[in-house]
Design a protein around this motif. Sequence first.
Motif, PDB file in Angstrom:
ATOM      1  N   GLY A  80       0.854  -1.325  -0.134  1.00 39.07           N
ATOM      2  CA  GLY A  80       0.217  -0.082   0.000  1.00 39.07           C
ATOM      3  C   GLY A  80       0.726   1.355   0.010  1.00 39.07           C
ATOM      4  N   ARG A  81       0.394   2.529   0.044  1.00 40.70           N
ATOM      5  CA  ARG A  81       0.882   3.739   0.024  1.00 40.70           C
ATOM      6  C   ARG A  81       2.000   3.813   1.121  1.00 40.70           C
ATOM      7  NH1 ARG A  81      -2.590   8.915  -0.735  1.00 40.70           N
ATOM      8  NH2 ARG A  81      -2.558   8.087  -2.710  1.00 40.70           N
ATOM      9  N   PHE A  82       1.425   3.402   2.404  1.00 44.72           N
ATOM     10  CA  PHE A  82       2.500   3.659   3.813  1.00 44.72           C
ATOM     11  C   PHE A  82       3.508   2.593   3.366  1.00 44.72           C
ATOM     12  CE2 PHE A  82       3.977   2.004   7.616  1.00 44.72           C
ATOM     13  CZ  PHE A  82       4.285   3.261   8.103  1.00 44.72           C
ATOM     14  N   GLY A  83       3.220   1.405   2.768  1.00 46.48           N
ATOM     15  CA  GLY A  83       4.454   0.259   2.650  1.00 46.48           C
ATOM     16  C   GLY A  83       5.437   0.914   1.578  1.00 46.48           C
ATOM     17  N   ARG A  84       5.020   1.515   0.536  1.00 49.39           N
ATOM     18  CA  ARG A  84       5.733   2.000  -0.571  1.00 49.39           C
ATOM     19  C   ARG A  84       6.534   3.065  -0.145  1.00 49.39           C
ATOM     20  NH1 ARG A  84       5.494   0.202  -5.384  1.00 49.39           N
ATOM     21  NH2 ARG A  84       6.476   2.251  -6.353  1.00 49.39           N
ATOM     22  N   ILE A  85       5.938   3.993   0.942  1.00 50.04           N
ATOM     23  CA  ILE A  85       6.898   5.050   1.367  1.00 50.04           C
ATOM     24  C   ILE A  85       7.898   4.618   2.329  1.00 50.04           C
ATOM     25  CG2 ILE A  85       6.643   7.051   2.818  1.00 50.04           C
ATOM     26  CD1 ILE A  85       3.778   7.712   1.738  1.00 50.04           C
ATOM     27  N   ALA A  86       7.571   3.612   3.087  1.00 45.47           N
ATOM     28  CA  ALA A  86       8.536   2.953   3.965  1.00 45.47           C
ATOM     29  C   ALA A  86       9.591   2.504   3.199  1.00 45.47           C
ATOM     30  CB  ALA A  86       7.885   1.848   4.713  1.00 45.47           C
ATOM     31  N   LEU A  87       9.331   1.700   2.075  1.00 49.02           N
ATOM     32  CA  LEU A  87      10.473   1.138   1.182  1.00 49.02           C
ATOM     33  C   LEU A  87      11.106   2.079   0.504  1.00 49.02           C
ATOM     34  CD1 LEU A  87       8.704  -2.208  -0.188  1.00 49.02           C
ATOM     35  CD2 LEU A  87      10.262  -1.879   1.744  1.00 49.02           C
ATOM     36  N   ILE A  88      10.788   3.070  -0.026  1.00 47.25           N
ATOM     37  CA  ILE A  88      11.651   4.210  -0.429  1.00 47.25           C
ATOM     38  C   ILE A  88      12.266   4.914   0.670  1.00 47.25           C
ATOM     39  CG2 ILE A  88      11.159   6.521  -1.662  1.00 47.25           C
ATOM     40  CD1 ILE A  88       8.599   5.428  -2.944  1.00 47.25           C
ATOM     41  N   GLY A  89      11.772   5.251   1.718  1.00 44.80           N
ATOM     42  CA  GLY A  89      12.619   5.814   2.692  1.00 44.80           C
ATOM     43  C   GLY A  89      13.986   4.992   3.184  1.00 44.80           C
ATOM     44  N   CYS A  90      13.540   3.340   3.207  1.00 44.08           N
ATOM     45  CA  CYS A  90      14.734   2.627   3.403  1.00 44.08           C
ATOM     46  C   CYS A  90      15.600   2.679   2.370  1.00 44.08           C
ATOM     47  CB  CYS A  90      14.051   1.363   3.595  1.00 44.08           C
ATOM     48  SG  CYS A  90      15.123   0.159   4.463  1.00 44.08           S
ATOM     49  N   ALA A  91      15.189   2.613   1.089  1.00 44.53           N
ATOM     50  CA  ALA A  91      15.988   2.598   0.065  1.00 44.53           C
ATOM     51  C   ALA A  91      17.149   3.985  -0.140  1.00 44.53           C
ATOM     52  CB  ALA A  91      15.408   2.589  -1.449  1.00 44.53           C
ATOM     53  N   VAL A  92      16.385   5.069   0.347  1.00 43.66           N
ATOM     54  CA  VAL A  92      17.141   6.402   0.403  1.00 43.66           C
ATOM     55  C   VAL A  92      18.063   6.266   1.510  1.00 43.66           C
ATOM     56  CG1 VAL A  92      16.929   8.933   0.848  1.00 43.66           C
ATOM     57  CG2 VAL A  92      15.387   7.735  -0.744  1.00 43.66           C
ATOM     58  N   VAL A  93      17.738   6.069   2.661  1.00 38.30           N
ATOM     59  CA  VAL A  93      18.879   5.501   3.634  1.00 38.30           C
ATOM     60  C   VAL A  93      19.900   4.936   3.152  1.00 38.30           C
ATOM     61  CG1 VAL A  93      19.097   4.736   5.968  1.00 38.30           C
ATOM     62  CG2 VAL A  93      17.289   6.156   5.695  1.00 38.30           C
ATOM     63  N   HIS A  94      19.672   3.708   2.789  1.00 43.00           N
ATOM     64  CA  HIS A  94      20.651   2.575   2.222  1.00 43.00           C
ATOM     65  C   HIS A  94      21.645   3.212   1.257  1.00 43.00           C
ATOM     66  CE1 HIS A  94      18.624  -0.453   4.459  1.00 43.00           C
ATOM     67  NE2 HIS A  94      19.511  -1.091   4.519  1.00 43.00           N
ATOM     68  N   GLY A  95      21.021   4.151   0.366  1.00 49.29           N
ATOM     69  CA  GLY A  95      21.894   4.801  -0.527  1.00 49.29           C
ATOM     70  C   GLY A  95      22.738   5.668  -0.003  1.00 49.29           C
ATOM     71  N   VAL A  96      22.253   6.469   1.134  1.00 51.24           N
ATOM     72  CA  VAL A  96      23.056   7.549   1.569  1.00 51.24           C
ATOM     73  C   VAL A  96      24.225   6.988   2.582  1.00 51.24           C
ATOM     74  CG1 VAL A  96      23.039   9.387   3.397  1.00 51.24           C
ATOM     75  CG2 VAL A  96      21.247   9.259   1.707  1.00 51.24           C
ATOM     76  N   LEU A  97      23.750   5.745   3.342  1.00 53.91           N
ATOM     77  CA  LEU A  97      24.787   5.115   4.251  1.00 53.91           C
ATOM     78  C   LEU A  97      25.698   4.359   3.290  1.00 53.91           C
ATOM     79  CD1 LEU A  97      22.643   3.682   7.088  1.00 53.91           C
ATOM     80  CD2 LEU A  97      24.075   5.497   7.239  1.00 53.91           C
ATOM     81  N   GLY A  98      25.398   4.196   2.187  1.00 57.60           N
ATOM     82  CA  GLY A  98      26.367   3.333   1.368  1.00 57.60           C
ATOM     83  C   GLY A  98      27.226   4.183   0.897  1.00 57.60           C
ATOM     84  N   ALA A  99      27.251   5.467   0.687  1.00 55.46           N
ATOM     85  CA  ALA A  99      27.945   6.354   0.294  1.00 55.46           C
ATOM     86  C   ALA A  99      28.907   6.970   1.263  1.00 55.46           C
ATOM     87  CB  ALA A  99      27.471   7.890   0.038  1.00 55.46           C
ATOM     88  N   VAL A 100      28.385   6.967   2.633  1.00 61.44           N
ATOM     89  CA  VAL A 100      29.101   7.265   3.792  1.00 61.44           C
ATOM     90  C   VAL A 100      30.173   6.092   4.176  1.00 61.44           C
ATOM     91  CG1 VAL A 100      28.983   7.630   6.426  1.00 61.44           C
ATOM     92  CG2 VAL A 100      27.445   9.014   4.721  1.00 61.44           C
ATOM     93  N   THR A 101      29.741   4.799   3.931  1.00 60.20           N
ATOM     94  CA  THR A 101      30.557   3.742   4.346  1.00 60.20           C
ATOM     95  C   THR A 101      31.733   3.555   3.678  1.00 60.20           C
ATOM     96  OG1 THR A 101      29.225   2.241   3.139  1.00 60.20           O
ATOM     97  CG2 THR A 101      28.564   2.310   5.557  1.00 60.20           C
ATOM     98  N   VAL A 102      31.843   3.996   2.198  1.00 63.29           N
ATOM     99  CA  VAL A 102      32.907   3.872   1.565  1.00 63.29           C
ATOM    100  C   VAL A 102      34.149   4.470   2.145  1.00 63.29           C
ATOM    101  CG1 VAL A 102      34.032   4.501  -0.692  1.00 63.29           C
ATOM    102  CG2 VAL A 102      31.721   3.839  -0.788  1.00 63.29           C
TER     103      VAL A 102
END
Length: 146
Positions: A80-102
């Motif tokens: 649903g809408r809330f689930g998609r928003i949660a997954l999008i937020g999780c993806a954004v956090v993983h992208g940012v943390l991936g850049a930091v972890t390098v």
Amino acid sequence: MLRGPVAIVTALVLFGEAVGIFAVNAVLATVAENQNMSLAGMDPKAMSTGTWVMGGISAALLVGCGLVALLAGVRDRSPGRFGRIALIGCAVVHGVLGAVTVGLVGWAAFAFMMVVLALLVFTLLAYGPEGRGEERVGDEAAPAAI
């Protein structure tokens, strides 16, 4: 189709990551408390408590995103809408943390974060808005513009 198993794998990876995040925060909190460490005069007990809380909240959010992906994979329906928003937020956090972890951890951690990001993005794209194919009228040509 491939989208169900990938969503289930995404959920399992997020569950494993939740356990790992909580364990790392538990070690950090224990070390900060046992060593009586302080940062700029901050109370060591406050640092330890904050680390425990941050680990718990992070793990709970990862488990929540994992449950959304797991339900999407098992039901083979778009979240649903809330689930998609949660997954999008999780993806954004993983992208940012991936850049930091390098720079902080290394390329192996970066590769792991990018694999999780790829799983999240694939799950989001595979379970995109449904019904677009049926909305087309047919093979009729569009009327000419005047």
